[in-house]
Design a protein around this motif. Structure first.
Motif, PDB file in Angstrom:
ATOM      1  N   ARG A  33      44.266  37.227  46.346  1.00  0.00           N
ATOM      2  CA  ARG A  33      43.259  36.180  46.509  1.00  0.00           C
ATOM      3  C   ARG A  33      42.045  36.439  45.613  1.00  0.00           C
ATOM      4  O   ARG A  33      41.547  35.530  44.935  1.00  0.00           O
ATOM      5  CB  ARG A  33      42.826  36.086  47.975  1.00  0.00           C
ATOM      6  CG  ARG A  33      43.907  35.588  48.922  1.00  0.00           C
ATOM      7  CD  ARG A  33      43.321  35.247  50.284  1.00  0.00           C
ATOM      8  NE  ARG A  33      44.367  34.813  51.192  1.00  0.00           N
ATOM      9  CZ  ARG A  33      44.983  35.613  52.057  1.00  0.00           C
ATOM     10  NH1 ARG A  33      44.639  36.880  52.152  1.00  0.00           N
ATOM     11  NH2 ARG A  33      45.940  35.152  52.839  1.00  0.00           N
ATOM     12  N   ASN A  34      41.570  37.670  45.607  1.00  0.00           N
ATOM     13  CA  ASN A  34      40.384  37.994  44.812  1.00  0.00           C
ATOM     14  C   ASN A  34      40.626  37.778  43.325  1.00  0.00           C
ATOM     15  O   ASN A  34      39.728  37.348  42.590  1.00  0.00           O
ATOM     16  CB  ASN A  34      39.964  39.446  45.059  1.00  0.00           C
ATOM     17  CG  ASN A  34      39.426  39.664  46.463  1.00  0.00           C
ATOM     18  OD1 ASN A  34      38.965  38.725  47.111  1.00  0.00           O
ATOM     19  ND2 ASN A  34      39.493  40.895  46.941  1.00  0.00           N
ATOM     20  N   ASP A  35      41.833  38.073  42.873  1.00  0.00           N
ATOM     21  CA  ASP A  35      42.160  37.939  41.450  1.00  0.00           C
ATOM     22  C   ASP A  35      42.454  36.499  41.040  1.00  0.00           C
ATOM     23  O   ASP A  35      42.527  36.189  39.844  1.00  0.00           O
ATOM     24  CB  ASP A  35      43.375  38.807  41.096  1.00  0.00           C
ATOM     25  CG  ASP A  35      43.054  40.300  41.162  1.00  0.00           C
ATOM     26  OD1 ASP A  35      41.859  40.645  41.206  1.00  0.00           O
ATOM     27  OD2 ASP A  35      44.012  41.103  41.179  1.00  0.00           O
ATOM     28  N   GLY A  37      40.665  33.759  41.528  1.00  0.00           N
ATOM     29  CA  GLY A  37      39.525  32.943  41.136  1.00  0.00           C
ATOM     30  C   GLY A  37      39.293  31.753  42.042  1.00  0.00           C
ATOM     31  O   GLY A  37      38.370  30.962  41.823  1.00  0.00           O
ATOM     32  N   SER A  38      40.124  31.600  43.075  1.00  0.00           N
ATOM     33  CA  SER A  38      39.980  30.487  44.012  1.00  0.00           C
ATOM     34  C   SER A  38      39.048  30.852  45.160  1.00  0.00           C
ATOM     35  O   SER A  38      38.723  32.024  45.370  1.00  0.00           O
ATOM     36  CB  SER A  38      41.343  30.095  44.583  1.00  0.00           C
ATOM     37  OG  SER A  38      42.183  29.559  43.587  1.00  0.00           O
ATOM     38  N   GLU A  39      38.652  29.831  45.913  1.00  0.00           N
ATOM     39  CA  GLU A  39      37.863  30.026  47.124  1.00  0.00           C
ATOM     40  C   GLU A  39      38.793  29.977  48.329  1.00  0.00           C
ATOM     41  O   GLU A  39      39.773  29.219  48.339  1.00  0.00           O
ATOM     42  CB  GLU A  39      36.796  28.936  47.256  1.00  0.00           C
ATOM     43  CG  GLU A  39      35.727  28.970  46.181  1.00  0.00           C
ATOM     44  CD  GLU A  39      34.850  30.210  46.285  1.00  0.00           C
ATOM     45  OE1 GLU A  39      34.610  30.665  47.419  1.00  0.00           O
ATOM     46  OE2 GLU A  39      34.421  30.720  45.229  1.00  0.00           O
ATOM     47  N   PHE A  40      38.471  30.789  49.333  1.00  0.00           N
ATOM     48  CA  PHE A  40      39.283  30.837  50.553  1.00  0.00           C
ATOM     49  C   PHE A  40      38.379  30.820  51.771  1.00  0.00           C
ATOM     50  O   PHE A  40      37.247  31.317  51.732  1.00  0.00           O
ATOM     51  CB  PHE A  40      40.156  32.101  50.580  1.00  0.00           C
ATOM     52  CG  PHE A  40      41.161  32.159  49.476  1.00  0.00           C
ATOM     53  CD1 PHE A  40      42.444  31.674  49.671  1.00  0.00           C
ATOM     54  CD2 PHE A  40      40.820  32.690  48.241  1.00  0.00           C
ATOM     55  CE1 PHE A  40      43.370  31.717  48.637  1.00  0.00           C
ATOM     56  CE2 PHE A  40      41.740  32.737  47.205  1.00  0.00           C
ATOM     57  CZ  PHE A  40      43.013  32.243  47.411  1.00  0.00           C
ATOM     58  N   GLY A  97      50.408  26.868  47.708  1.00  0.00           N
ATOM     59  CA  GLY A  97      49.432  27.579  46.900  1.00  0.00           C
ATOM     60  C   GLY A  97      49.291  29.011  47.370  1.00  0.00           C
ATOM     61  O   GLY A  97      50.280  29.706  47.604  1.00  0.00           O
ATOM     62  N   LEU A  98      48.052  29.444  47.552  1.00  0.00           N
ATOM     63  CA  LEU A  98      47.796  30.782  48.083  1.00  0.00           C
ATOM     64  C   LEU A  98      47.243  30.734  49.502  1.00  0.00           C
ATOM     65  O   LEU A  98      46.674  31.718  49.984  1.00  0.00           O
ATOM     66  CB  LEU A  98      46.828  31.534  47.164  1.00  0.00           C
ATOM     67  CG  LEU A  98      47.383  31.919  45.784  1.00  0.00           C
ATOM     68  CD1 LEU A  98      46.317  32.608  44.953  1.00  0.00           C
ATOM     69  CD2 LEU A  98      48.625  32.803  45.916  1.00  0.00           C
TER      70      LEU A  98
END
Length: 305
Positions: A33-35, A37-40, A97-98
């Motif tokens: 997730r950190n790599d 570039g998206s927001e969670f 997605g993620l």
């Protein structure tokens, strides 16, 4: 005992083969997730990948994507809406997605709860909704559950009865056979379908979107989430949900070249929601929000005014 051992060996061998064939080799971790570039955001059933843009005091708009193409489905609407003064939120369903792939049923209730949680995270009590394909089915179910929470509703090629005449969904719903299909073939079939849709949309980003789609299917839980979806209520006839839209300000846009959502389903929705505004785009396919954004976007913006 001999037969039991033989059966156990066969079962172990079959499981090993299925795991080798499956494209799912990775887990969604904090590092992933950190790599990205998206927001969670952490919601009640897991982490959800999302993006938020537009002025904080703008009218809320939630974009709901379809069955398998994740939130890049909205690339050609998201920024236009934000630049037009709306506070726009797009997100990935659980399983896409993620976003997390939680255990349990992928039924209408789960998708409704995800929207409820997203609205609560922004302190929104009302929102406009724009939904594509299966997202239209989710939107109809959300309106049925929360009629007071939705202002304008825009449906792009909305799904009414996904299981009707769909051999793949029928087979996935068969115990054991469907489980084997889900582990071995489902992800690839959905990827092939998405690639065909991107090609049919005649857009320059087709190759980019093909690669982006395949990125999500390598993570554990993708096929399980789709299998569960196919075995629950969102693929059934949702006429009752669409009937609750009667009297609500609703715009439906559909392309005459759409091979995913048949014309008779659109006519059925029109009969269930007599007050809706229907726009039919000639020679446009299922990915009308990509293929015909120059026509779709003005229709949406004019309708939301």
């Amino acid at each position: 005992m001999k037969y039991l051992i033989s059966a156990l060996i066969v079962l172990i061998t079959l499981t090993a083969v299925l795991l080798l064939v499956s494209p799912e080799k990775k887990r969604i971790t904090n590092t992933v997730r950190n790599d990205s570039g998206s927001e969670f955001i952490q919601l009640s059933e897991g982490w959800t990948e999302y993006e938020l843009a537009g002025p904080e005091n703008g009218e809320p708009v939630i974009l709901i994507h379809g069955l398998s193409v994740p939130m890049f489905d909205w690339d050609r609407q998201f920024y236009i809406l934000a630049e037009s003064g709306y506070r726009v939120l797009r997100y990935n369903h659980y399983g896409r997605g993620l976003s997390d792939r939680p255990r349990g049923n992928y039924d209408a209730g789960r998708y409704i709860r995800q929207i409820e949680d997203l609205m609560a995270s922004q302190n929104w009590t009302r929102t406009h909704i724009i939904a594509h394909s299966m997202g239209g089915a989710i939107a109809a179910e959300f309106v049925k559950a929360h009629p007071e929470s939705v202002d304008h509703l825009v449906l792009l090629a909305p799904a009414l009865y996904m299981a009707e005449g769909n051999t793949g969904i029928t087979l996935i719903r068969i115990p054991l056979l469907g489980d084997i299909m889900a582990m071995t073939a489902l992800s690839g079939l959905l990827a092939s379908r998405a690639e065909a849709l991107f090609e049919a949309a005649r857009i320059p980003e087709a190759e980019e979107y093909k690669n982006a789609f395949r990125e999500q299917i390598v993570y554990y839980g993708f096929s399980r989430s789709v299998k569960s979806l196919f075995r629950h209520d969102l693929v059934k006839d949702l006429s009752d949900a669409y009937r609750t839209l009667d009297g609500r300000k609703t715009l439906l846009i559909w392309g005459s070249r759409d091979e995913s959502i048949p014309e008779d389903h659109i006519k059925t929705i029109e009969s269930l929601v007599p007050d809706l505004e229907l726009k039919v785009l000639d020679d446009v396919g299922h990915m009308l929000n990509m293929e015909a954004s120059q026509t779709v976007n003005p229709l949406i913006l004019d309708f939301l005014k």
